[in-house]
Design an enzyme around this catalytic site. Structure first.
Site, PDB file in Angstrom:
ATOM      1  CG  ASP A 148       1.581   5.689   3.214  1.00  0.00           C
ATOM      2  OD1 ASP A 148       1.290   6.571   3.525  1.00  0.00           O
ATOM      3  OD2 ASP A 148       1.728   4.815   4.111  1.00  0.00           O
ATOM      4  CG  LEU A 179       0.389  16.393  -1.776  1.00  0.00           C
ATOM      5  CD1 LEU A 179      -0.788  17.228  -2.523  1.00  0.00           C
ATOM      6  CD2 LEU A 179       1.546  16.078  -2.506  1.00  0.00           C
TER       7      LEU A 179
END
Lengths: 327, 430
Positions: B307, B65
């Site tokens: 991923d 993130l």
């Protein structure tokens, strides 16, 4: 000559060229080679054209060769050296490309430590791009000058000979050699039978799949005696981070071309080396300077081939057929 | 009384219950109330899901993130938005932020940002070692108390076997798994893609499969000593799949995940030097891809994880070897998984399992199923809708995908978290 399908926009790699284009390049190089032998070598062919040598990696020989080639054709040649990684300056490759673009070059000759850079530039620049060596990938002008040298060696009385059916043995670090990368593509295209020799640490894992027609041997003895040409590769110590062989002594005993081995070559066989030579390691000085050596012919042919590449890419409105008349 | 939402007449696929039938899902407040054969007459909100696939909300064990530290690539809110647009209701956020999530303060910041975004559930992963350096153990106990659900040094392997041993032992005491990026750095050093035919053709330095295999084998050996739970992230090689399969047979607690890019592409995709194909582990050979498909089918793989690794042009518009590793994946994962179903590689129930109860099982979550009483997290997908991948339309801040221009089938129509609709596809311009 099939001029139409021989049009050459960029010279990125041998893998991008077809046989007709290769023949055009070699034929054009022969014309320039003849010009180089005249007392006044300079021709006005590329007058007013701008050639940029963009070298992200230090190289004296190749850069000088391209520079001389450009000057013989009356092009303006500038040298632009990027840092070894453009990232270190916080400038991306694309920034560099855009800056170059603003100078309106006709051809950019690029050398980079990273494979693929010539392709990335060709996608982003409006001008022609010539690959002067990218990573471990290709060095097309070197393979072309090797081919020209071999044609000379295999010909007779000034007539170029064919590589068809000739046995060419390439010795050394195949994995890390872009010279090999281009020759493994070009020589079979010209009909030669190619064998590579080196310890398994120097032959890439994907060799057989990537180059199915190439023979592989891990021992020099028994693998070079039937050769029409032996191409010794440079041990690139500066680029080798892992142990690929134990010592120079062992390498030169196992994979070097010394006097005794040179004596076992076929009578007319020739020895090539892209230079600079690690004298005494891959090649005995007496062999490098001996009768079988065509190493200096390679250097001379390098200029002629690079003139041809600049002419065919930067001078693409010129007609190769009229070249003789023009000069 | 709690608000009642009925999602009527959809094809409900819930692998945890072995269910694939037309049902009406009744949500009451934040939980699933019932799965009825016919829609009830009373509902505060009625959603017509006829012809749609209704599944438990997808769970992604592996998402970057970028907040704190690299918000120009992604932040918790934009990443969570990309997640719900991709049908994900729970995502596990990796700790390679700046600063690294090796302290409870960073964990709390991520959780705070996720609460404010009010989109999906964000479960932080804590670092195994301080600064992801592979040396001193991070405060795993305090990280767990702050809300971390798993430990990982993320894109970096724990190269020291003794540190790895202690990490597995210590995490076992906390009842949590250690997630590993398996890469022997001495073997992969300088490599930009998978080592093999195509690295030879392209002249790029290769990363051998053995760089992954030897570490998987090492860590399974350590797990035999320590016990505990080893989770192999983004498994990409035939050898690693074989090792995990064998370890599972021996009843070791080993789980693993596979990414959509590894099961959809091979190293052939690097051909154009397009840096959106650069990732770690690299795209592997076609034999590896085949082995991954087998492992997805036979139960060796527990989860499909993206991923999701957002990068800007600054990291990607570079020479191939210099470009950053990683691809974004949240918004294409479901359709790429369904592509396997359409191609007959995977039964639908198994595909959905890999996105729901599979990953839930890795973390021991109560989501990932529509069993009555469980959190009302669900995803509605139109299996028939085809769409073109256009990175410009991504909710993610980054566009680094090798799937640009691909035509995929199966579109996420809406996503629900704790009984609340958090995403609605508006068709056309997403």
């Amino acid at each position: 000559m099939g001029t139409r399908n021989a049009l050459i926009r960029h010279v990125l790699g041998i893998g991008e060229l077809n046989l007709s284009q290769v023949e055009t390049i070699l034929k054009t190089a022969r014309v320039f080679k003849e010009i180089l032998s005249r007392p006044v070598k300079k021709v006005p062919t590329l007058r007013g054209r701008l050639a940029v040598n963009l070298f992200f990696e230090p190289s004296t020989r190749t850069r000088t060769s391209f520079e001389v080639a450009g000057k013989m054709l009356s092009a303006d040649v500038i040298n632009f050296s990027g840092s070894s990684s453009s990232l270190t300056k916080g400038e991306t490759l694309m920034d560099t490309a855009k800056n170059l673009e603003a100078m309106h070059p006709d051809v950019v000759v690029v050398r980079s430590h990273a494979a693929g850079v010539p392709w990335m530039l060709a996608r982003n620049l409006g001008c022609a791009v010539v690959n002067a060596g990218d990573g471990l990938h290709e060095h097309p002008s070197q393979a072309l000058l090797d081919a020209l040298t071999l044609q000379d060696a295999f010909g007779s009385a000034g007539e170029p000979g064919s590589l068809r059916g000739k046995r060419i043995v390439i010795v050394g670090d195949i994995t890390h050699s872009r010279v090999a990368g281009s020759n493994l593509r070009l020589l079979p295209m010209l009909g030669a039978k190619v064998r590579v020799v080196g310890p398994p640490t120097m032959i890439p894992l994907g060799m057989r799949q990537a180059f199915p027609g190439i023979e592989v041997s891990h021992q020099l003895d028994g693998a070079f005696e039937d050769a029409d040409a032996v191409m010794m590769l440079r041990i690139q110590k500066e680029r080798i981070a892992e142990p690929l062989f134990p010592t120079d002594r062992e390498y030169s005993r196992l994979f070097g071309l010394g006097l005794a081995r040179a004596e076992r070559l076929k009578k007319d066989a020739v020895v090539l080396h892209p230079g600079p030579i690690n004298r005494g390691v891959e090649l005995d000085p007496r062999v490098a300077d001996g009768p079988a050596s065509v190493i200096l012919d390679q250097v001379e042919n390098g200029v002629a081939v690079r003139m041809a590449l600049l002419y065919l890419t930067a001078g693409h409105d010129n007609d190769p057929e009229r070249l003789g008349a023009e000069s | 009384m709690a608000k009642r939402t009925v999602i009527a007449n959809g094809r409900v696929v819930d692998p945890a219950q072995g269910l694939d039938e037309v049902r009406s899902v009744v949500l009451e407040g934040e939980v699933v109330k019932d799965l009825l054969k016919r829609p009830p007459s009373k509902a505060d909100t009625l959603v017509d899901a006829r012809g749609m696939l209704v599944t438990p909300g997808f769970i992604d064990l592996h998402v970057h993130l970028r907040e704190p530290g690299h918000e120009y690539k992604e932040d918790v809110a934009s990443g969570a938005m990309a997640a719900v647009a991709g049908g994900f209701t729970t995502i596990v956020s990796m700790p390679n932020t700046d600063p690294v999530n090796d302290s409870p303060t960073v964990t709390e910041l991520i959780l705070d940002r996720a609460r404010r975004a009010r989109l999906c559930r964000v479960l932080p992963a804590g670092a195994v070692t301080v600064g992801l350096k592979g040396e001193a153990l991070a405060e795993m106990g305090l990280l767990a108390q702050a809300g971390c659900v798993i430990f990982t040094d993320d894109g970096k392997p724990v190269m020291s076997a003794s540190v790895m041993r202690r990490a597995l032992e210590y995490a076992k005491g906390l009842g949590l798994a250690v997630m590993v990026h398996e890469e022997d750095l001495t073997l992969s050093k300088g490599g930009a893609m998978h080592e093999g035919e195509h690295s030879t053709t392209l002249g790029l330095k290769g990363i051998p499969s053995a760089a992954e295999d030897v570490m998987v084998v090492r860590d399974i050996a350590l797990l035999e000593t320590t016990g505990g739970h080893l989770h192999v992230a983004h498994l990409s090689t035939e050898g690693a799949a074989r090792a995990v399969r064998a370890a599972k047979k021996r009843k070791l607690k080993v789980t693993c995940e596979v990414t959509p890019h590894h099961f959809s592409l091979t190293d052939e995709a690097v051909a154009s030097y397009d840096t959106s194909t650069k990732m770690a582990p690299p795209l592997r050979a076609s034999a590896d891809r085949k082995a991954l498909l087998k492992a997805l089918r036979d139960g060796t793989v527990d989860a499909i994880a993206t991923d999701h690794a957002p990068h800007s042009a600054v990291e990607k518009d570079l020479e191939y070897p210099a470009a950053a590793n990683g691809v974004v994946g949240l918004e294409t994962a479901a359709a790429l998984t369904l592509k396997l179903v359409l191609e007959g590689e995977l039964p639908l129930l198994r595909a959905i399992e890999l996105l729901t109860s599979g990953p839930a099982g890795v973390l021991g979550l109560e989501t990932g199923t529509l069993l009555p009483g469980r959190p009302a997290d669900l995803t509605i997908v139109d299996l028939d809708e085809a769409w073109d991948v256009d990175p410009k339309r991504f909710y993610s801040k980054s566009r680094n995908t090798p799937f640009a221009g691909w035509r995929l089938q199966g579109r996420v129509k809406s996503t629900w978290v704790a009984g609340r609709k958090v995403y609605q596809d508006r068709g056309g311009a997403a």
